[in-house]
Write a protein that holds these residues in place. Sequence first.
Motif, PDB file in Angstrom:
ATOM      1  N   TYR A  91       0.839  -1.203   0.000  1.00 19.98           N
ATOM      2  CA  TYR A  91       0.000   0.000   0.000  1.00 19.98           C
ATOM      3  C   TYR A  91       0.874   1.254   0.000  1.00 19.98           C
ATOM      4  O   TYR A  91       0.657   2.179  -0.784  1.00 19.98           O
ATOM      5  N   ALA A  92       1.881   1.293   0.855  1.00 24.04           N
ATOM      6  CA  ALA A  92       2.751   2.462   0.956  1.00 24.04           C
ATOM      7  C   ALA A  92       3.502   2.727  -0.343  1.00 24.04           C
ATOM      8  O   ALA A  92       3.725   3.881  -0.716  1.00 24.04           O
ATOM      9  N   ARG A 100      -2.732   4.655  -2.747  1.00 23.78           N
ATOM     10  CA  ARG A 100      -2.712   5.179  -1.386  1.00 23.78           C
ATOM     11  C   ARG A 100      -3.682   6.357  -1.294  1.00 23.78           C
ATOM     12  O   ARG A 100      -3.486   7.381  -1.927  1.00 23.78           O
ATOM     13  N   THR A 101      -4.740   6.176  -0.502  1.00 24.46           N
ATOM     14  CA  THR A 101      -5.744   7.232  -0.350  1.00 24.46           C
ATOM     15  C   THR A 101      -5.848   7.725   1.087  1.00 24.46           C
ATOM     16  O   THR A 101      -6.460   8.760   1.322  1.00 24.46           O
ATOM     17  N   TYR A 102      -5.284   6.999   2.042  1.00 23.51           N
ATOM     18  CA  TYR A 102      -5.331   7.381   3.450  1.00 23.51           C
ATOM     19  C   TYR A 102      -3.927   7.733   3.934  1.00 23.51           C
ATOM     20  O   TYR A 102      -2.943   7.145   3.477  1.00 23.51           O
ATOM     21  N   SER A 103      -3.838   8.633   4.892  1.00 23.78           N
ATOM     22  CA  SER A 103      -2.568   8.873   5.566  1.00 23.78           C
ATOM     23  C   SER A 103      -2.281   7.646   6.438  1.00 23.78           C
ATOM     24  O   SER A 103      -3.176   6.846   6.708  1.00 23.78           O
ATOM     25  N   ASP A 109      -6.114   3.806  11.962  1.00 22.57           N
ATOM     26  CA  ASP A 109      -7.411   3.926  12.628  1.00 22.57           C
ATOM     27  C   ASP A 109      -8.454   3.036  11.952  1.00 22.57           C
ATOM     28  O   ASP A 109      -9.220   2.363  12.619  1.00 22.57           O
ATOM     29  N   ARG A 110      -8.475   3.026  10.632  1.00 19.58           N
ATOM     30  CA  ARG A 110      -9.469   2.233   9.900  1.00 19.58           C
ATOM     31  C   ARG A 110      -9.228   0.730  10.048  1.00 19.58           C
ATOM     32  O   ARG A 110     -10.143  -0.055  10.031  1.00 19.58           O
ATOM     33  N   SER A 111      -7.956   0.339  10.185  1.00 17.79           N
ATOM     34  CA  SER A 111      -7.654  -1.096  10.252  1.00 17.79           C
ATOM     35  C   SER A 111      -7.682  -1.623  11.691  1.00 17.79           C
ATOM     36  O   SER A 111      -7.552  -2.819  11.887  1.00 17.79           O
ATOM     37  N   GLY A 112      -7.808  -0.731  12.645  1.00 20.95           N
ATOM     38  CA  GLY A 112      -7.855  -1.175  14.033  1.00 20.95           C
ATOM     39  C   GLY A 112      -6.482  -1.497  14.604  1.00 20.95           C
ATOM     40  O   GLY A 112      -6.358  -2.112  15.654  1.00 20.95           O
ATOM     41  N   VAL A 113      -5.432  -1.063  13.925  1.00 23.18           N
ATOM     42  CA  VAL A 113      -4.067  -1.305  14.385  1.00 23.18           C
ATOM     43  C   VAL A 113      -3.690  -0.195  15.346  1.00 23.18           C
ATOM     44  O   VAL A 113      -3.848   0.979  15.046  1.00 23.18           O
TER      45      VAL A 113
END
Length: 115
Positions: A91-92, A100-103, A109-113
């Motif tokens: 992804y990076a 890549r659309t998210y910082s 935050d979205r992946s719960g990591v």
Amino acid sequence: MIDVASRQRGHVSLDTRPWASVEEFDSARATLDAWRGKRCLKTMTDWRSLDEAIQLGLIRSRLRAEGKATLNVREGMPASDLLRRAFLRAYAHEDLGLTRTYSYPALADRSGVSD
């Protein structure tokens, strides 16, 4: 597995073929030596574990020889962590058709990591 009548149990039986190169053999042998320090090859589950370790070692050796980055894999690391890290690397770098659309913080935050 083959039955060993004199022992009244099954035994792992393997066929072999030559390695493609001495480097592949050396990598596989180093992996085997490390693997058997804590394990013993008695079951097909043991064989699958060893084979997975050897294949991963061969991939890492090839990547290193090509000057490419490898994932830092540690003993006991769950496969889910390895897959997560591989995805994040792809992804990076926008590999494998990913965009890549998210910082990084938003993706975490979205992946719960929450490392």
